[in-house]
Write an enzyme that holds these catalytic residues in place. Structure first.
Site, mmCIF file in Angstrom:
data_model
loop_
_atom_site.group_PDB
_atom_site.id
_atom_site.type_symbol
_atom_site.label_atom_id
_atom_site.label_comp_id
_atom_site.label_asym_id
_atom_site.label_seq_id
_atom_site.Cartn_x
_atom_site.Cartn_y
_atom_site.Cartn_z
ATOM 1 N N ASP A 1 1.531 -6.323 2.569
ATOM 2 C CA ASP A 1 2.634 -7.456 2.818
ATOM 3 C C ASP A 1 2.937 -8.224 1.941
ATOM 4 O OD1 ASP A 1 0.447 -9.621 3.960
ATOM 5 O OD2 ASP A 1 0.605 -10.613 2.430
ATOM 6 N N GLU B 1 6.035 -5.126 5.055
ATOM 7 C CA GLU B 1 6.752 -6.430 5.904
ATOM 8 C C GLU B 1 7.425 -7.367 4.797
ATOM 9 O OE1 GLU B 1 3.965 -10.464 7.384
ATOM 10 O OE2 GLU B 1 3.634 -9.920 5.843
#
Length: 595
Positions: A268, A301
Site C-alpha cells: 500500500d 500502489e
C-alpha cells in the site's frame, strides 16, 4: 526458514515476537532502544501477572526464554504504569490494547503442499474485504463460485489487527497479528489452503507506510522507529534507513509468504515510504528466500509512477491513471483528483493503453512533475481496474460505478478491462453488477470516532456539492454499524440484473483465458490512436507474434470503424453496424501470426 521436518507444516522464524520452542517453553524478543529495562508479563486468569526481567542483548534488543506454551497471554511492561502488546505478535487475546497470544505456527497441517502458485500473466484479481464476507470462514465458502467464474486470484484487504471489529484494515498497528474478529491464524491458513486447492492464488494487501492512530505504542519504547524530520499525514515517517526497522517489515513480509503461504503482496502507498533502496532490499530478500520454482508476486500502489521499480524488482503496479481517465470518460466527473484527467481524456486513454502510464513526467494539477516513461514496460506490469476499495469507498456515499455510469458504456468498459492485455482487477460484487455501496467504516473508541467522523466530513468541504454543512452532515458516520452492514455485497439467486452481469463477466473471462492469457508472455504494445470523442483504437503484439486489436467507443456519437484485421473475438453493442462503431460499442479482433 520452513520446518523441513514436517513438509505439511510451515513456520518462518522472525527476529522479534514470541517463538514457541516446545510445548512448555517460548522465547520472546523485543526491540526497545528507548528503554534501559523491559519486563515480560505472563497473564494467568484469576491471579496476578507473572513479571520476568528480560535480558538486554545490546542495541535495544531485549529477550527472555519463559516457561509457557501455546495460547499464553503476555505483554511487555515498559513502565510501572504501562504494559504494551507485542508489536510482532501473531495474534491477540483482546483488541489492539489487549494482551498478545503465543501462536504455534506448526499447529496447522496443510493439505495442498504441492502448490507453487500461478504465473502472473494468468492473474484475474478479485479484491475482497474479509469482514464483509463473514470472516475467513465466510470468505472460504465463496471461493468455488469465484473460481468457476474465472477469477484466478483473490486479494485480501489488510487482515492484521486493527482497533475494534469493523475497519478497512489500513488503521492497523500490529502488522504480524491476524485480526481476531475475522478468525484465528489457523482459520486464515484454512482459507488459503482451500483457495490453493481450487487453483486460486491469494494475495495480501500490506501497509508498511504508517501505523494507525489507536494502539500504536512504538514511540513509547522505540523512538528510533520514526524520523522527526519527515512528516506524513499520519505523523512522523517510519525510518526505513534503520536496519532494525528494515528487519521488522521484511520479516513481516516473509512471514506472510512463507508461513501463511500467500502467493504475493500488494504494498500500500509506497510513495509514502519513499525509500526505493529499502523496497529493493525487500524484493531481493523475498526472491532469495522463497522456494525455487514458486511463483510469488509483489505489486505496488505508487502515486509516483516510478517505472524503474517495475523493471525487475516488482511484478506490477496498480494503474490509477487507467481508472481515473476511464472514470472521467464514463461519468464526466471532474472534481478532486479527476481534474488532472479532465483535459483531453480520450487522448489520455489512448496514452494509457499505448504506453502504460498517462503521467510520465509532466506536471499534475498542482504543478508537480509526476511519473516516468513507461512505454518500454510489458502491459502485464500494469494492474487495471474500473473500481477498487479506494475509488468506491472514498466517495462520500460509497456509490459503485454502476450507479454513476450509463449501462451500455459501462458494459463496453468492462469488455475493454477484461480483454486487453494488462492484468484486470475487480472489486467484490462488481462481477455481478452489485449496486449496494461500499462505505468507509471504522469501530473506534468514542473520542476517536468523533474525530474520524468530523475529519471525513470536512474532507468534502471543498467539493461544491458539500459546501453546505447541513449537506455534509448527511455523509454516513464511519463508526455507525450501519455503514458496515450497508457495505455487505450479496449474491441473490433469481435476480435478473445480477445474472446479466454475472453472465457477461463469465463469458469475457472464459474468452480471456482461452485467447488472451496463452499469448500474454512477451506481449508488447504496438500503438493506440484516437478515433473520435471518447473513442480509441489500440493494438498489441502478443507473445506468439499475433496482433490483438481493440476499438472502443464510450461516447454518444458513432465513429468510423478502424481497419481491423484477422478474426473477430468479441463485439458488444455494435448492432448491425459494419463500417461504424456506435456509442457504447466495442470490437476485439485477433490477427494470427503469419497471416
Amino acid at each position: 526458514m520452513d520446518d523441513t521436518a514436517c513438509i505439511d507444516r510451515f513456520q518462518f522464524m522472525t527476529a522479534y515476537g514470541a517463538t514457541l520452542i516446545d510445548a512448555g517453553r517460548t522465547r520472546f524478543d523485543l526491540w526497545a532502544p528507548s528503554l534501559e529495562a523491559v519486563d515480560l508479563e505472563l497473564e494467568d486468569a484469576g491471579s496476578e501477572p507473572q513479571r520476568l526481567a528480560m535480558t538486554d542483548e545490546g542495541e535495544g534488543h531485549f529477550s527472555i526464554e519463559a516457561r509457557c506454551g501455546r495460547d499464553a497471554a503476555y505483554r511487555f511492561r515498559i513502565r510501572d504504569d504501562l504494559a504494551v502488546p507485542d508489536p510482532a505478535a501473531r495474534a491477540q487475546h483482546g483488541d489492539v490494547q489487549g494482551a498478545s497470544r503465543v501462536v504455534d505456527p506448526r499447529a496447522f497441517r496443510w493439505r495442498h503442499t504441492e502448490w507453487m502458485g500461478r504465473p502472473w500473466h494468468e492473474a484475474v484479481i478479485l479484491e475482497v474485504h474479509v469482514g464483509t464476507l463473514g470472516g475467513f470462514a465466510g470468505a472460504a465458502e465463496r471461493l468455488p463460485q469465484w473460481a468457476e467464474q474465472g477469477i484466478t486470484a483473490i486479494e485480501l484487504m489488510p487482515i492484521n489487527e486493527f482497533p475494534g471489529a469493523r475497519n478497512w484494515g489500513y488503521d492497523g498497528v500490529l502488522p504480524y497479528a491476524v485480526e481476531a474478529s475475522y478468525g484465528s491464524p489457523e482459520d486464515l491458513k484454512a482459507l488459503i489452503d482451500t483457495a490453493h486447492g481450487l487453483g486460486l492464488m491469494v494475495l495480501l494487501d500490506v501497509v508498511y507506510n504508517h501505523f494507525g492512530p489507536d494502539g500504536n505504542y512504538l514511540p513509547e519504547y522505540a523512538g528510533a522507529f520514526f524520523r522527526s524530520d519527515v512528516a506524513t499525514p499520519w505523523g512522523d515517517a517510519i525510518d526505513f534507513r534503520h536496519p532494525r526497522v528494515q528487519r521488522f517489515f521484511i520479516d513481516n513480509a516473509l512471514m506472510w509468504l512463507m508461513e501463511y503461504r500467500f502467493d504475493g503482496l500488494r504494498l500500500d502507498a509506497v510513495h509514502a515510504i519513499d525509500d526505493d533502496e529499502f523496497l529493493g532490499q525487500l524484493s531481493d530478500e523475498i526472491g532469495n528466500t522463497v522456494e525455487l520454482g514458486r511463483y510469488v508476486h509483489l505489486v505496488l500502489e505508487d502515486e509516483r509512477n516510478s517505472a524503474a521499480l517495475l523493471e525487475s524488482a516488482f511484478t506490477a503496479q496498480w494503474n490509477d491513471d487507467f481508472h481515473n481517465v476511464m472514470h472521467v470518460l464514463l461519468t464526466d466527473e471532474q472534481h478532486g483528483y479527476y481534474s488532472d484527467y479532465s483535459e483531453q481524456p480520450t487522448e489520455g486513454l489512448a496514452r494509457v493503453l499505448g504506453e502504460g502510464f498517462l503521467y510520465q513526467g509532466q506536471p499534475n494539477g498542482r504543478g508537480e512533475p509526476r511519473g516516468a516513461p513507461s512505454v518500454y514496460l510489458p502491459p502485464t506490469r500494469f494492474v487495471n481496474f474500473l473500481q477498487n476499495h479506494d475509488q468506491i469507498g472514498n466517495r462520500a456515499f460509497g456509490e459503485r460505478l454502476i450507479e454513476l455510469a450509463d449501462r451500455a458504456r459501462l458494459e463496453a468498459a468492462t469488455v475493454l478491462l477484461l480483454l486487453s492485455p494488462p492484468i484486470p482487477l475487480l472489486f467484490m460484487g462488481e462481477q455481478w453488477g452489485e449496486t449496494r455501496p461500499f462505505l468507509f467504516f471504522t469501530d473506534h473508541r468514542p473520542e476517536l470516532a468523533e474525530a474520524v467522523r468530523e475529519g471525513r466530513r470536512s474532507e468534502f468541504a471543498a467539493f461544491p456539492a458539500f459546501a453546505d454543512s447541513e449537506v455534509r452532515a448527511t455523509i454516513p458516520d464511519p463508526n455507525a454499524e450501519a455503514s458496515f452492514s450497508t457495505s455487505v455485497s450479496e449474491w441473490r439467486d433469481g435476480d435478473e440484473h445480477q445474472q446479466h452481469w454475472f453472465d457477461l463477466y463469465t463469458r469475457l473471462l472464459e474468452l480471456r483465458h482461452a485467447e488472451i492469457v496463452p499469448r500474454l508472455e512477451g506481449a508488447e504494445t504496438l500503438d493506440a490512436e484516437v478515433l473520435g470523442d471518447k473513442a480509441v483504437h489500440a493494438r498489441w503484439k502478443m507473445g506468439d507474434d499475433s496482433v490483438l486489436s481493440l476499438a472502443v467507443n464510450l461516447g454518444d456519437t458513432s465513429v468510423m470503424q478502424p481497419v481491423l484485421r484477422g478474426h473477430q473475438l468479441f463485439e458488444w453493442g455494435t448492432g448491425e453496424q459494419v463500417t461504424e462503431l456506435p456509442g457504447g460499442a466495442i470490437r476485439v479482433w485477433l490477427l494470427e501470426a503469419g497471416v
